[in-house]
Scaffold this motif. Sequence first.
Motif, mmCIF file in Angstrom:
data_model
loop_
_atom_site.group_PDB
_atom_site.id
_atom_site.type_symbol
_atom_site.label_atom_id
_atom_site.label_comp_id
_atom_site.label_asym_id
_atom_site.label_seq_id
_atom_site.Cartn_x
_atom_site.Cartn_y
_atom_site.Cartn_z
ATOM 1 N N ARG A 12 0.831 -1.213 0.000
ATOM 2 C CA ARG A 12 0.000 0.000 0.000
ATOM 3 C C ARG A 12 0.863 1.260 0.000
ATOM 4 O O ARG A 12 0.578 2.215 -0.710
ATOM 5 C CB ARG A 12 -0.926 0.033 1.227
ATOM 6 N N ILE A 17 -1.642 4.158 -1.488
ATOM 7 C CA ILE A 17 -3.077 3.974 -1.355
ATOM 8 C C ILE A 17 -3.395 3.747 0.130
ATOM 9 O O ILE A 17 -2.669 3.031 0.815
ATOM 10 C CB ILE A 17 -3.577 2.800 -2.228
ATOM 11 N N GLU A 21 -9.107 3.554 0.964
ATOM 12 C CA GLU A 21 -9.190 3.508 -0.498
ATOM 13 C C GLU A 21 -9.128 2.066 -1.000
ATOM 14 O O GLU A 21 -9.882 1.686 -1.891
ATOM 15 C CB GLU A 21 -8.060 4.333 -1.125
ATOM 16 N N LEU A 22 -8.239 1.276 -0.418
ATOM 17 C CA LEU A 22 -8.116 -0.117 -0.832
ATOM 18 C C LEU A 22 -9.365 -0.902 -0.454
ATOM 19 O O LEU A 22 -9.850 -1.710 -1.246
ATOM 20 C CB LEU A 22 -6.872 -0.758 -0.218
ATOM 21 N N VAL A 24 -12.415 0.143 -0.220
ATOM 22 C CA VAL A 24 -13.478 0.492 -1.174
ATOM 23 C C VAL A 24 -13.221 -0.187 -2.516
ATOM 24 O O VAL A 24 -14.118 -0.792 -3.105
ATOM 25 C CB VAL A 24 -13.596 2.029 -1.331
ATOM 26 N N ALA A 25 -11.984 -0.104 -3.002
ATOM 27 C CA ALA A 25 -11.641 -0.691 -4.302
ATOM 28 C C ALA A 25 -11.841 -2.209 -4.304
ATOM 29 O O ALA A 25 -12.254 -2.781 -5.313
ATOM 30 C CB ALA A 25 -10.198 -0.348 -4.672
ATOM 31 N N ALA A 26 -11.547 -2.844 -3.173
ATOM 32 C CA ALA A 26 -11.653 -4.298 -3.089
ATOM 33 C C ALA A 26 -13.041 -4.763 -2.645
ATOM 34 O O ALA A 26 -13.363 -5.940 -2.768
ATOM 35 C CB ALA A 26 -10.606 -4.840 -2.115
ATOM 36 N N ALA A 53 -7.817 -5.816 -6.745
ATOM 37 C CA ALA A 53 -7.833 -4.349 -6.617
ATOM 38 C C ALA A 53 -6.434 -3.764 -6.795
ATOM 39 O O ALA A 53 -6.288 -2.630 -7.255
ATOM 40 C CB ALA A 53 -8.409 -3.944 -5.263
ATOM 41 N N ASN A 55 -4.064 -5.340 -8.658
ATOM 42 C CA ASN A 55 -3.493 -5.947 -9.864
ATOM 43 C C ASN A 55 -2.301 -6.846 -9.533
ATOM 44 O O ASN A 55 -1.255 -6.786 -10.183
ATOM 45 C CB ASN A 55 -3.087 -4.871 -10.888
#
Length: 71
Positions: A12, A17, A21-22, A24-26, A53, A55
């Motif tokens: 991270r 990030i 944020e992570l 939410v993305a995941a 999330a 990649n």
Amino acid sequence: MNTYKGKLNKIREEKRITQSELAVAAGVPQPYISRFDKSEQHNIKNLFAVANALNLKIDELFEPVETPESK
């Protein structure tokens, strides 16, 4: 027997990030991200979500820990 520890905080920081944020993305709860590196057991669905999330492959979220038995 090999032992592994999470390296999500390191990843991270490199990707700049936040935990929120992570999460939410995941699509996972933020406390899961917060406890990731300390946990010894992970929900496979969450592992795939976090790896996707970022990649990454799931194995890239961990690093081996040398123990007396692994020498």
